[in-house]
Design an enzyme around this catalytic site. Sequence first.
Site, PDB file in Angstrom:
ATOM      1  N   GLU A  41       5.324   6.982   7.008  1.00  0.00           N
ATOM      2  CA  GLU A  41       3.362   7.146   7.412  1.00  0.00           C
ATOM      3  C   GLU A  41       3.302   7.661   8.346  1.00  0.00           C
ATOM      4  O   GLU A  41       3.831   8.574   9.145  1.00  0.00           O
ATOM      5  CB  GLU A  41       3.939   5.308   7.634  1.00  0.00           C
ATOM      6  CG  GLU A  41       2.667   4.627   8.341  1.00  0.00           C
ATOM      7  CD  GLU A  41       2.427   3.759   8.725  1.00  0.00           C
ATOM      8  OE1 GLU A  41       1.684   2.987   8.629  1.00  0.00           O
ATOM      9  OE2 GLU A  41       3.457   3.098   9.259  1.00  0.00           O
ATOM     10  N   LYS A 113      -2.770   1.303   2.466  1.00  0.00           N
ATOM     11  CA  LYS A 113      -1.682  -0.089   2.990  1.00  0.00           C
ATOM     12  C   LYS A 113      -2.475  -1.170   3.678  1.00  0.00           C
ATOM     13  O   LYS A 113      -3.574  -1.133   3.829  1.00  0.00           O
ATOM     14  CB  LYS A 113      -1.709   0.131   4.668  1.00  0.00           C
ATOM     15  CG  LYS A 113      -0.926  -0.870   5.450  1.00  0.00           C
ATOM     16  CD  LYS A 113      -0.687  -0.042   6.319  1.00  0.00           C
ATOM     17  CE  LYS A 113       1.009  -0.828   7.925  1.00  0.00           C
ATOM     18  NZ  LYS A 113       1.154  -0.057   8.769  1.00  0.00           N
ATOM     19  N   CYS A 154       5.045   0.369   5.420  1.00  0.00           N
ATOM     20  CA  CYS A 154       5.558  -0.050   6.886  1.00  0.00           C
ATOM     21  C   CYS A 154       5.358  -1.506   6.834  1.00  0.00           C
ATOM     22  O   CYS A 154       6.253  -2.079   5.902  1.00  0.00           O
ATOM     23  CB  CYS A 154       4.893   0.954   8.021  1.00  0.00           C
ATOM     24  SG  CYS A 154       5.585   0.226   9.937  1.00  0.00           S
TER      25      CYS A 154
END
Length: 271
Positions: A41, A113, A154
């Site tokens: 990330e 994300k 993440c």
Amino acid sequence: MTRIALLQMQSGIDPGRNAAAIVEAAKRAAGESAAMLFTPEMSGLLDRDRVRAAQNVAREAGDRVLNAVRESAAREALWIALGSLAIDLGDGKWANRSYLIDSGGNIAARYDKMHMFDVDLASGESWRESNAYRPGEEIVTAETPLGRLGLSICYDLRFPALFEALGNRRCDAIAIPAAFTVPTGEAHWHVLQRARAIEASAYVIAAAQVGTHEDGRRTYGHSLVIDPWGEVLLDMGGEAPGLGFAEIEAARIAEVRRQVPSLANRRQMPD
């Protein structure tokens, strides 16, 4: 068997240096016969000072890290799962966007994300990702040299519904690039990664940021590759950046799904 490479990074505030690290890793990965390279990330920029960071956040077409990585993928004939970049959406918000780049340098898939890291930690760290970033709304999978790859980033790791959906789509592998904090990493990183692999009966590939960064934050590292049984095949530790390798075996996916057919046995839960 398909060989992959993971780049554990200590990204900083200069996109040029971060891009150079990825390009060098791509050259090394190709030289070691890897079919794909996975990066963490925020591979292109890790800067908690958003005023300063804004000077280096660009629209997709002008992002110098993305362009350098695309050129490198084509030059090395290597697929690259670029963990994520901060991308300017042009309306005052950014996307935390993952890119899957094929061996010709083409963008094969994009994933934004979905879950924003808005939290106050006991360590005193406070994060408000939603202040700058707009969450994504689409589940993304793509065909790669590993088979079907599911994309996540993440903090998504903590939300099992996403991984149930990726399991339902019969992903062979799931990428979970990360910049995990040290306290949350020590508590939850390994157990959640192993759980996601077991639940989806798929490989989990989690390239991570590590160490103390230029902006002052500390990240947990421990880039992982986990097989569908939950066995850890690679753990790169929490000390330093580097390049690691693992083998992905398609037959192992089929073997685990025969032994524990949880995907086939899954039922819709009532409301």
